[in-house]
Design a protein around this motif. Structure first.
Motif, mmCIF file in Angstrom:
data_model
loop_
_atom_site.group_PDB
_atom_site.id
_atom_site.type_symbol
_atom_site.label_atom_id
_atom_site.label_comp_id
_atom_site.label_asym_id
_atom_site.label_seq_id
_atom_site.Cartn_x
_atom_site.Cartn_y
_atom_site.Cartn_z
ATOM 1 N N GLN A 100 42.249 39.125 33.884
ATOM 2 C CA GLN A 100 42.278 38.863 35.331
ATOM 3 C C GLN A 100 41.905 37.391 35.500
ATOM 4 O O GLN A 100 40.763 37.045 35.775
ATOM 5 C CB GLN A 100 41.275 39.762 36.068
ATOM 6 C CG GLN A 100 41.617 41.241 36.013
ATOM 7 C CD GLN A 100 40.514 42.150 36.585
ATOM 8 O OE1 GLN A 100 40.667 43.354 36.598
ATOM 9 N NE2 GLN A 100 39.408 41.595 37.055
ATOM 10 N N ASP A 153 49.127 40.168 43.506
ATOM 11 C CA ASP A 153 48.208 40.793 44.474
ATOM 12 C C ASP A 153 46.762 40.629 44.034
ATOM 13 O O ASP A 153 46.079 41.564 43.671
ATOM 14 C CB ASP A 153 48.567 42.270 44.719
ATOM 15 C CG ASP A 153 48.326 43.152 43.502
ATOM 16 O OD1 ASP A 153 48.399 42.632 42.360
ATOM 17 O OD2 ASP A 153 48.034 44.349 43.684
ATOM 18 N N SER A 193 41.794 35.978 41.830
ATOM 19 C CA SER A 193 41.648 36.740 40.583
ATOM 20 C C SER A 193 42.932 37.557 40.404
ATOM 21 O O SER A 193 43.091 38.630 40.986
ATOM 22 C CB SER A 193 40.417 37.639 40.690
ATOM 23 O OG SER A 193 40.218 38.329 39.485
ATOM 24 N N PHE A 202 30.393 46.835 49.063
ATOM 25 C CA PHE A 202 31.750 46.873 48.513
ATOM 26 C C PHE A 202 32.540 45.631 48.922
ATOM 27 O O PHE A 202 32.582 45.256 50.091
ATOM 28 C CB PHE A 202 32.464 48.143 48.994
ATOM 29 C CG PHE A 202 33.854 48.287 48.419
ATOM 30 C CD1 PHE A 202 34.051 48.474 47.055
ATOM 31 C CD2 PHE A 202 34.973 48.240 49.241
ATOM 32 C CE1 PHE A 202 35.327 48.610 46.529
ATOM 33 C CE2 PHE A 202 36.255 48.376 48.726
ATOM 34 C CZ PHE A 202 36.430 48.554 47.363
ATOM 35 N N GLY A 206 36.287 46.149 41.357
ATOM 36 C CA GLY A 206 36.785 46.586 40.053
ATOM 37 C C GLY A 206 37.913 47.571 40.227
ATOM 38 O O GLY A 206 38.031 48.216 41.268
#
Ligand code: THG
Length: 397
Positions: free
Chosen positions: A64, A109, A123, A178, A197
């Motif tokens: 990533q 994305d 990322s 989150f 994640g």
């Protein structure tokens, strides 16, 4: 015995600071993602899956890669790349950013992280965003530096991830919400730690930007997590597909628009933004979609495949190479599907898959698929993420 070809090593196939560790720990297969090794399997997909849903895993997701965009026009460039409104994104935020070209087609994305007013990390998923971003910056005469920094993310995923992270980083990690991040000190170095994640089992990502301390962190996570049954892991195809996490390049790619990919909730087409793709996407919304990314629940046993096995790649994702597409057979006509990922779900005891399906078939509830072995199976066409309960399917707990 048939000859099993290996993937040859070269400098172009990049290793990570953790590759030697995951090899010692028994990784069974890698994929290549952003020109870098990404583990795909340790104890088998099903065993990795059950373990991920009950304990904690440490994932080498260095692949990533970060595209760093920094400078006076950084936010302008990020806005050009995505139809999601970005100027007001807060400084402690991660934000899922579909990137799209002037036709509205998906380029990548990434998870975007705003490090400072004028500094973003994207990322990224598996496509060369660095080249596209650099070209756009140059073409638009923007005052930015675009580069790939030395950052190798580690993910800590699973229901016990928070307990493990608290032992290593302190109780502060519990306060991270989150898709937010904090800078937390580890032996005097501030690491970016996000609650994010690529699983729905909960967990964190540490953006490792210091090799020695990152390796020390990797080892310490295993030392401190023995009683939590910590294991090495990786994004798991069963877990992510059951939970509707999409993989660029597998489920959708540069042939598909942001809307066809079902990402309308992550963009702001009615906002006043200067983005390459908004006009095309507004027009497409007006016109209506020609095809859509849908889920398939296929009435076929474990092991059934809708694509021919590819001898070069083992595991459940042999679908990356251009192969003949399976055909759906309807009463009236034969409509070609673009099949994405497919896997046997041990929890729901059926094959699940994604497919970009042409209208009007996408609106139907059933179809028939011809499998790789020539047999024909019924499949339910459903919206994503899968609603197993709504479809009357109960899972093994
Ligand atoms: N983490 C980081 N980088 C990444 C990924 C990641 N780069 C590659 C790939 N994964 C990018 N794609 C995704 C897709 C989905 C999500 C994250 C990255 C994701 N989605 C959540 C969901 O769909 O429920 C939340 C989205 C939201 O609420 O904004 O997490 O995993 N660093």
């Amino acid at each position: 015995m048939p000859n099993v070809p290996q993937l040859a090593q070269s400098r172009r196939l990049r290793k990570t600071p953790f590759t030697s560790r995951v090899m010692q720990q028994g990784v069974v297969a890698f994929t290549v993602y952003n020109h870098m090794l990404l583990p795909t399997e340790f104890d088998g997909f099903a065993e990795d899956y059950w373990h991920l849903s009950r304990a904690v895993q440490v994932w080498d997701v260095s692949a990533q890669r970060q595209v760093s965009i920094r400078g006076r026009d950084a936010t302008r460039l990020v806005q050009l790349m995505t139809p999601r409104e970005v100027p007001r994104v807060a400084l402690d935020r991660c934000v899922y950013l579909p990137l799209a070209d002037e036709h509205g087609r998906l380029v990548n994305d990434p998870v975007g992280i705003r490090l400072a007013e004028d500094h973003w990390w994207l990322s990224i998923a598996d496509s060369d965003v660095l080249l596209w971003a650099s070209g756009l910056a140059r073409g638009a005469g923007l005052d930015v530096q675009v580069q790939e920094p030395d950052v190798w993310p580690l993910a800590i995923q699973g229901p016990l991830a928070e307990d493990l992270m608290a032992r290593v980083f302190g109780e502060e990690v519990r306060a991270i919400r989150f898709f937010r991040y904090a800078r937390l000190s580890y032996h005097g170095h501030a690491f970016i730690v996000a609650r994010s994640g690529w699983s729905k089992q909960g967990g964190f990502e540490v953006y490792v930007d210091h090799v020695e301390l990152g390796q020390r962190l990797y080892d310490e996570l295993f030392e401190q997590g023995v009683d939590l049954d910590v294991r090495p892991g990786c994004p798991n195809i069963i877990e992510r597909l059951e939970n509707g996490l999409l993989a660029y390049g597998n489920d959708m790619d540069s042939r598909h628009s942001v809307l066809e990919s079902g990402l309308e909730n992550f963009i702001d087409l009615d906002a006043d933004i200067d983005s390459l793709s908004v006009q095309a996407l507004r027009a497409e919304r007006e016109r209506g979609l020609a095809r859509r990314l849908m889920g398939l629940m296929i009435d076929a046993p474990d092991g059934a495949r809708t694509l021919a096995e590819n001898p070069f790649i083992t595991g459940a994702e042999p679908d990356r190479l251009p192969l003949p597409l399976p055909e759906a057979i309807t009463q009236q006509s034969r409509i070609t599907h673009c099949l994405g990922s497919q896997v046997w779900s041990p929890r729901y005891r059926q094959q699940i898959a994604t497919a970009v399906i042409d209208e009007p078939l996408a609106s139907e509830s059933d179809t028939t698929l011809r499998l790789a072995d020539g047999t024909v199976s019924r499949a339910k066409i459903c919206t994503l993420p899968f609603d197993f309960a709504g479809e009357g399917v109960t899972g093994v707990v």
